[in-house]
Design an enzyme around this catalytic site. Structure first.
Site, PDB file in Angstrom:
ATOM      1  N   GLY A 106      40.180  38.269  43.972  1.00  0.00           N
ATOM      2  CA  GLY A 106      39.377  37.889  42.905  1.00  0.00           C
ATOM      3  C   GLY A 106      39.568  36.472  42.701  1.00  0.00           C
ATOM      4  O   GLY A 106      40.569  36.012  43.414  1.00  0.00           O
ATOM      5  N   GLY A 129      39.715  33.028  39.616  1.00  0.00           N
ATOM      6  CA  GLY A 129      39.805  32.766  38.119  1.00  0.00           C
ATOM      7  C   GLY A 129      39.543  31.574  37.954  1.00  0.00           C
ATOM      8  O   GLY A 129      38.872  30.723  38.568  1.00  0.00           O
ATOM      9  N   GLY A 133      41.995  29.005  40.396  1.00  0.00           N
ATOM     10  CA  GLY A 133      42.123  29.529  41.817  1.00  0.00           C
ATOM     11  C   GLY A 133      41.656  30.958  42.070  1.00  0.00           C
ATOM     12  O   GLY A 133      40.780  31.506  41.632  1.00  0.00           O
ATOM     13  N   LYS A 134      42.586  31.658  43.222  1.00  0.00           N
ATOM     14  CA  LYS A 134      42.093  32.908  43.727  1.00  0.00           C
ATOM     15  C   LYS A 134      43.407  33.859  43.661  1.00  0.00           C
ATOM     16  O   LYS A 134      44.531  33.343  43.579  1.00  0.00           O
ATOM     17  CB  LYS A 134      41.579  32.924  44.917  1.00  0.00           C
ATOM     18  N   VAL A 135      43.339  35.076  43.706  1.00  0.00           N
ATOM     19  CA  VAL A 135      44.359  36.065  43.919  1.00  0.00           C
ATOM     20  C   VAL A 135      43.884  36.620  45.136  1.00  0.00           C
ATOM     21  O   VAL A 135      43.036  37.365  45.553  1.00  0.00           O
ATOM     22  CB  VAL A 135      44.036  37.100  42.650  1.00  0.00           C
ATOM     23  N   LYS A 183      48.832  34.724  43.364  1.00  0.00           N
ATOM     24  CA  LYS A 183      47.916  33.639  42.523  1.00  0.00           C
ATOM     25  C   LYS A 183      47.979  32.359  43.299  1.00  0.00           C
ATOM     26  O   LYS A 183      48.975  31.727  43.211  1.00  0.00           O
ATOM     27  CB  LYS A 183      48.069  33.650  41.264  1.00  0.00           C
ATOM     28  N   ASP A 241      44.678  35.969  24.773  1.00  0.00           N
ATOM     29  CA  ASP A 241      43.548  36.445  25.356  1.00  0.00           C
ATOM     30  C   ASP A 241      43.693  37.909  25.950  1.00  0.00           C
ATOM     31  O   ASP A 241      43.541  38.349  27.133  1.00  0.00           O
ATOM     32  CB  ASP A 241      43.438  35.517  26.780  1.00  0.00           C
ATOM     33  N   ARG A 283      39.766  43.271  30.438  1.00  0.00           N
ATOM     34  CA  ARG A 283      39.820  42.309  31.706  1.00  0.00           C
ATOM     35  C   ARG A 283      41.265  41.826  32.369  1.00  0.00           C
ATOM     36  O   ARG A 283      41.417  41.503  33.393  1.00  0.00           O
ATOM     37  CB  ARG A 283      38.795  41.122  31.673  1.00  0.00           C
ATOM     38  N   ASN A 284      42.101  41.741  31.222  1.00  0.00           N
ATOM     39  CA  ASN A 284      43.228  41.302  31.416  1.00  0.00           C
ATOM     40  C   ASN A 284      44.541  42.366  31.246  1.00  0.00           C
ATOM     41  O   ASN A 284      45.632  42.044  30.936  1.00  0.00           O
ATOM     42  CB  ASN A 284      43.424  40.049  30.361  1.00  0.00           C
ATOM     43  N   ASP A 342      47.637  37.807  32.592  1.00  0.00           N
ATOM     44  CA  ASP A 342      46.998  36.657  32.363  1.00  0.00           C
ATOM     45  C   ASP A 342      47.196  36.484  30.949  1.00  0.00           C
ATOM     46  O   ASP A 342      46.031  36.267  30.312  1.00  0.00           O
ATOM     47  CB  ASP A 342      45.419  36.873  32.613  1.00  0.00           C
TER      48      ASP A 342
END
Length: 525
Positions: free
Chosen positions: A232, A234, A237-239, A257, A379, A383-384, A397
């Site tokens: 995925g 964010g 950057g990316k994971v 990450k 947050d 989703r987290n 996150d």
């Protein structure tokens, strides 16, 4: 790039703020000096133009020529100096060091020019009636010294301006001081061990702590991941799914990450570094995603790899949406949990009310741990929340980067939509974050869970009227699958007065009082 440290360099204004002195004081003083000089020039013209006989000048033409040259030279100096003074004023107010640099370079030349003109008057001509040559010499000397001091002050101001521009640049490397701040921490005016951890939050003291490199630094050659297949992406950057080879030689599946230097500017990258440091001090908890380490050798170039525990089932929101066709509801129309069905067995693909309750309790347990450390998540949403292969919920996150810097600036810089549906009333109105604002977000997260991933406040748009509606009592609707006891808890979490909302410790205790989590068969553990 070596830059002088603002805290330690010499202040040419005796401690006064250059940002106040240079833009406001120096242009005014300079303007006054020039106009005073203009007055002397006019007086000199009127008093000396018809004094040829008194001075007994033998060569009238030469006398007139020299005097006209001096008057004209000083007049040109006034005009040119006013032009450069305007550049200084514009440069100070527009924060443009190039315009200020023009003044710094041109002013010494202008000083030399006017001093030459004055010396000619002293040595060859009569300047103003009643003023002797020694007095004029002192005046010239004072003028030269004062102007040189002004140049000196403005030069320092220009250097500070260049530092500010460099430090605020979105595309630059970290300085030595910034790298040292992350690795060693800021030198506090007291001993860090003297901090009262009962009253001082981790966020209050993290800037004084060092990065525990010996415990968390991972060698890059020990880490493998396929950059062509991200799990995925964010804000930064990316994971990726990767493999880590610890000292014992075994391969461990991890989540990697990456931080893209082009998407994370310096301010947000430093916030990420602080968030990483906070993570290293959080310790271990069964409902927090565990940090395994990081690669920080290239942080100067804003490159960072964060290695964490791998959660095979992904985030909770996606799982809730995907399981709607396989959901087993144990709550009747009156919001009562039907205990007669608790012993029913399901396949691992099924999700039941028992899973929703268990995840709610696990999220509260993780938040209780953060609350005990006085750390605000900031947050909280499905989703987290990540799920392990055993369906255990873990927080991830953290929104610490948003709290370390002005939230609205952060959102604007990252072009990230404000998660307004989950934010508390005080967070939306005042950008205030606390554990009690996390309690509000927790209740919104429960609304997501017991609606199987539906978006809170459907049909609403984020605007000032929405905040007014919250103040007037607007809250998410009662979820279809929520037990009555949990709905009552959610309503308490949405109290307008943050002080009367429950703490996460109280929430965990409420779950313990209502449901028996000791039996695996009953709660689906």
């Amino acid at each position: 790039m070596k830059l002088f440290e603002r805290e330690n360099h010499f202040h040419p204004c005796c401690g006064f703020d250059l940002n106040s002195v240079v833009p406001k004081v120096i242009p005014v003083v300079q303007f006054a000096i020039m106009k005073l000089g203009l007055i002397f020039l006019i007086l000199g013209i009127f008093q000396n133009w018809d004094s040829l006989q008194q001075d007994k000048v033998t060569n009238v033409s030469s006398y007139h020529l020299v005097r006209l040259i001096c008057w004209g030279g000083y007049g040109i100096h006034i005009i040119v100096n006013d032009s450069f003074l305007l550049l200084l004023w514009k440069g100070c107010h527009s924060k443009n060091p190039s315009l200020v640099r023009v003044w710094v370079v041109a002013t010494p030349i202008s000083i030399i020019w006017v001093v030459i003109m004055m010396l000619i008057n002293i040595s060859r001509l009569r300047w103003v009636s009643g003023v002797s040559s020694p007095q004029i010499f002192v005046l010239v000397a004072f003028y030269g010294v004062l102007q040189c001091y002004f140049v000196y002050v403005v030069y320092f101001y220009m250097k500070e301006m260049e530092v500010d521009i460099f430090m605020s640049s979105t595309i630059r490397s970290l300085t030595d001081a910034e790298v040292a701040e992350f690795e060693q921490g800021i030198s506090p005016p007291f001993r860090v061990q003297d901090l009262d951890t009962e009253t001082q939050s981790l966020m209050d003291r993290i800037h004084y702590e060092r990065y525990k490199k010996e415990d968390f630094e991972i060698e890059r050659n020990k880490l493998q991941f396929d950059m062509d297949n991200p799990l995925g992406s964010g804000d930064y950057g990316k994971v990726y799914k990767g493999l880590l080879q610890p000292a014992d030689g075994t391969l461990v599946t991890v989540a990697v990450k990456t931080v893209n230097p082009e998407s994370a500017d310096v301010i947000c990258f430093k916030a990420l570094l602080t968030e990483l440091k906070v993570w290293t001090y959080l310790g271990s908890h069964p409902n927090l995603v565990g940090l395994l380490g990081a690669c920080t050798t290239e942080i100067r170039d804003r490159t960072l790899l964060i290695v964490s525990e791998f959660c095979a089932l992904g985030n909770l929101h996606c799982l809730l949406v995907g399981c709607r066709g396989l959901f087993c509801n144990f709550v009747n129309n009156n919001g009562i949990l039907q205990t007669s069905t608790l012993n029913t067995t399901f396949t691992t693909e099924h999700v039941s009310t028992l899973d929703l309750i268990r995840w709610s309790r696990e999220i509260a347990s993780g938040m209780e741990y953060l609350e005990s450390l006085r750390v605000v998540h900031g947050d909280l949403a499905t989703r987290n929340i990540l799920l392990t292969s055993h369906k255990a919920a873990k927080l991830t996150d953290f929104g610490l980067a948003r709290q370390l810097y002005n939230y609205s600036v952060y959102v604007k810089k990252q072009n990230t939509p404000l998660p307004w549906r989950w934010l508390s009333l005080e967070s939306l109105a005042d950008m205030t974050f606390s554990s009690k604002s996390d309690v509000w977000s927790y209740a919104v997260t429960l609304s997501e869970i017991f609606t199987l991933g539906e978006i809170p406040y459907p049909g609403h748009q984020f605007c000032l009227e929405f905040v007014y509606d919250l103040k007037a009592g607007l809250r998410p609707n009662k979820p279809r699958f929520v037990p009555q006891e949990i709905w009552a808890l959610m309503e308490r979490c949405w109290k307008k007065d943050a002080k009367i909302r429950p703490t996460f410790s109280e929430i965990v205790q409420i779950f313990a009082n209502i449901y028996d989590f000791s039996s695996d068969s009953q709660m689906g553990l």
